[in-house]
Design a protein around this motif. Sequence first.
Motif, PDB file in Angstrom:
ATOM      1  N   UNK A  11     -19.013  23.616 -14.684  1.00 27.99           N
ATOM      2  CA  UNK A  11     -20.293  24.139 -14.225  1.00 27.99           C
ATOM      3  C   UNK A  11     -20.075  25.358 -13.345  1.00 27.99           C
ATOM      4  N   UNK A  12     -21.123  25.817 -12.706  1.00 27.49           N
ATOM      5  CA  UNK A  12     -21.018  27.051 -11.934  1.00 27.49           C
ATOM      6  C   UNK A  12     -20.109  26.878 -10.716  1.00 27.49           C
ATOM      7  N   UNK A  13     -20.027  25.660 -10.162  1.00 31.93           N
ATOM      8  CA  UNK A  13     -19.102  25.416  -9.054  1.00 31.93           C
ATOM      9  C   UNK A  13     -17.665  25.432  -9.563  1.00 31.93           C
ATOM     10  N   UNK A  14     -17.402  24.688 -10.633  1.00 35.38           N
ATOM     11  CA  UNK A  14     -16.051  24.639 -11.187  1.00 35.38           C
ATOM     12  C   UNK A  14     -15.536  26.000 -11.601  1.00 35.38           C
ATOM     13  N   UNK A  40     -27.003  21.068 -14.912  1.00 33.57           N
ATOM     14  CA  UNK A  40     -27.902  21.636 -13.917  1.00 33.57           C
ATOM     15  C   UNK A  40     -27.488  23.044 -13.493  1.00 33.57           C
ATOM     16  N   UNK A  41     -26.214  23.395 -13.703  1.00 27.88           N
ATOM     17  CA  UNK A  41     -25.764  24.750 -13.366  1.00 27.88           C
ATOM     18  C   UNK A  41     -26.546  25.812 -14.115  1.00 27.88           C
ATOM     19  N   UNK A  42     -26.991  25.474 -15.317  1.00 23.69           N
ATOM     20  CA  UNK A  42     -27.601  26.485 -16.189  1.00 23.69           C
ATOM     21  C   UNK A  42     -29.075  26.225 -16.446  1.00 23.69           C
ATOM     22  N   UNK A  43     -29.568  25.046 -16.101  1.00 26.82           N
ATOM     23  CA  UNK A  43     -30.967  24.728 -16.361  1.00 26.82           C
ATOM     24  C   UNK A  43     -31.858  24.834 -15.140  1.00 26.82           C
ATOM     25  N   UNK A  44     -31.343  25.403 -14.065  1.00 25.61           N
ATOM     26  CA  UNK A  44     -32.117  25.504 -12.826  1.00 25.61           C
ATOM     27  C   UNK A  44     -33.059  26.702 -12.855  1.00 25.61           C
ATOM     28  N   UNK A  45     -33.708  26.965 -11.736  1.00 26.49           N
ATOM     29  CA  UNK A  45     -34.682  28.050 -11.662  1.00 26.49           C
ATOM     30  C   UNK A  45     -34.046  29.409 -11.414  1.00 26.49           C
ATOM     31  N   UNK A  46     -32.720  29.469 -11.306  1.00 21.37           N
ATOM     32  CA  UNK A  46     -32.059  30.750 -11.075  1.00 21.37           C
ATOM     33  C   UNK A  46     -32.234  31.278  -9.669  1.00 21.37           C
ATOM     34  N   UNK A  47     -32.776  30.464  -8.782  1.00 21.40           N
ATOM     35  CA  UNK A  47     -33.155  30.889  -7.436  1.00 21.40           C
ATOM     36  C   UNK A  47     -31.975  30.796  -6.479  1.00 21.40           C
ATOM     37  N   UNK A 198     -30.088  35.844 -15.363  1.00 20.43           N
ATOM     38  CA  UNK A 198     -29.867  35.175 -16.647  1.00 20.43           C
ATOM     39  C   UNK A 198     -28.736  34.171 -16.446  1.00 20.43           C
ATOM     40  N   UNK A 199     -29.080  32.899 -16.295  1.00 16.27           N
ATOM     41  CA  UNK A 199     -28.049  31.900 -15.996  1.00 16.27           C
ATOM     42  C   UNK A 199     -27.091  31.712 -17.175  1.00 16.27           C
ATOM     43  N   UNK A 200     -27.591  31.813 -18.395  1.00 15.77           N
ATOM     44  CA  UNK A 200     -26.712  31.691 -19.555  1.00 15.77           C
ATOM     45  C   UNK A 200     -25.693  32.823 -19.590  1.00 15.77           C
ATOM     46  N   UNK A 201     -26.161  34.051 -19.354  1.00 12.32           N
ATOM     47  CA  UNK A 201     -25.241  35.192 -19.327  1.00 12.32           C
ATOM     48  C   UNK A 201     -24.223  35.037 -18.209  1.00 12.32           C
ATOM     49  N   UNK A 202     -24.661  34.498 -17.070  1.00 15.90           N
ATOM     50  CA  UNK A 202     -23.734  34.268 -15.962  1.00 15.90           C
ATOM     51  C   UNK A 202     -22.608  33.342 -16.392  1.00 15.90           C
ATOM     52  N   UNK A 203     -22.952  32.231 -17.031  1.00 13.47           N
ATOM     53  CA  UNK A 203     -21.922  31.293 -17.469  1.00 13.47           C
ATOM     54  C   UNK A 203     -20.927  31.928 -18.409  1.00 13.47           C
ATOM     55  N   UNK A 346     -37.871  21.773 -24.072  1.00 13.53           N
ATOM     56  CA  UNK A 346     -37.682  20.947 -22.876  1.00 13.53           C
ATOM     57  C   UNK A 346     -36.204  20.851 -22.503  1.00 13.53           C
ATOM     58  N   UNK A 347     -35.961  20.527 -21.237  1.00 12.98           N
ATOM     59  CA  UNK A 347     -34.595  20.357 -20.739  1.00 12.98           C
ATOM     60  C   UNK A 347     -34.616  19.342 -19.605  1.00 12.98           C
ATOM     61  N   UNK A 348     -33.526  18.601 -19.454  1.00 11.23           N
ATOM     62  CA  UNK A 348     -33.344  17.723 -18.303  1.00 11.23           C
ATOM     63  C   UNK A 348     -31.896  17.847 -17.841  1.00 11.23           C
TER      64      UNK A 348
END
Length: 410
Positions: A11-14, A40-47, A198-203, A346-348
Amino acid sequence: MIRDAIVVGDGVVGLNVALALQRRGVIVTLLAPDAPWRGASWGNAGHIAVEQVEPLASRATIRSVPKRLFSLGGALALPPRAVAAWLPFSLRMLRASAPERFSRGKAALAAMLATAVPAWRDVLDDVGAAHLLRVDGHFVVWETPESAARGRAAWMATDTGTATVRDATADELARLATLTSAPIAGAVRFEGSGQITDTSALGHVLDDVFMTRGGMRVYGRAVGITTGGRGAQVEIENTATYDADVVVVAAGAASAPLIAPLGLRAPLIAERGYHIEGDPGDWPDDMPPVVFEDRSMIVTRFAKRLRAASIVEFARVDTPADPRKWARLRTHVAALGLGLREPVEPWIGARPTLPDYLPAIGRRGAIAYAFGHQHLGLTLSATSGEALAAMLHGETPAFDLGPFDLARFG
């Protein structure tokens, strides 16, 4: 001297831990299942929520529970089938909300959050993706004069750390009014908070740079970690065992069982969030995130998607998703007349949360860990990675890691 490391979790932390170690010359292997970009690293609000310096483990949060319940129209869900998970967690959270613990937690979290934006700037400059961070604040809006008066007074009296809050200008109110068919009775604008555009691009950028710099990936699920020999070993389900000088556990909500046999106690819960997203329509691409506080929902425009996110559902990671949560989001979007166009997906995802709402960052011999960032995983991931790598190399981190050590749970 650390020659090599295994980071469990991508994830974004790792990823930030892995890159921070690489910058210090460490050979890093990322270990994770072969299904990236779903957590959750990529499905959040980007905030980038630097204003959230007060831990949610507070007496104010606990007093607000009844009016926030999902069954009464709110965003807090306590599923009966998951009572064995959320009841013990709730009791621990109640203890963690004692005034003296809350005060210490707030001081620790505020110091960490103050480093969040500088750390993200450093990381994104390093990987050549500075454009993915935008620090232009966010809006909070209300739909009735009564909620606007209450909400404004509450935010104006709240410590928001390095962020500031002011009343929205007439021009800003007019622009917000174009986004919704519902009335806007009031709004404030935060300055100093930010957004990943863009969280996907970030990953993908972080992963590409990690691989380009000699990183290795092993696909599989870690089922055990042991220490001995030259460092630590990770056992992968149905395959093999890998060893390194240091193993870093950054597996989000799946971290607790990995470290429990090592004597490290992490009373995590999966604090699950839901979102729906679709074509952004006419939503401006330069609009900062907008929080519709009456509905406990944040709406964020990404590069090609518009995302509406909400819900705090205390459960187990494997508890089946509740379609009513997505239906509630669709109801809010329709009531607001937002320009979210079909097809809507949808996403969870599960936020890894500890009872005091502080992350776990520390080391026990050849085992290190960075997880439990609750709603602030994206916000704090860059500074967490840098701080943990600094500690592992005998350097002084940008903030005190003492309050985040798992020793606080015994």
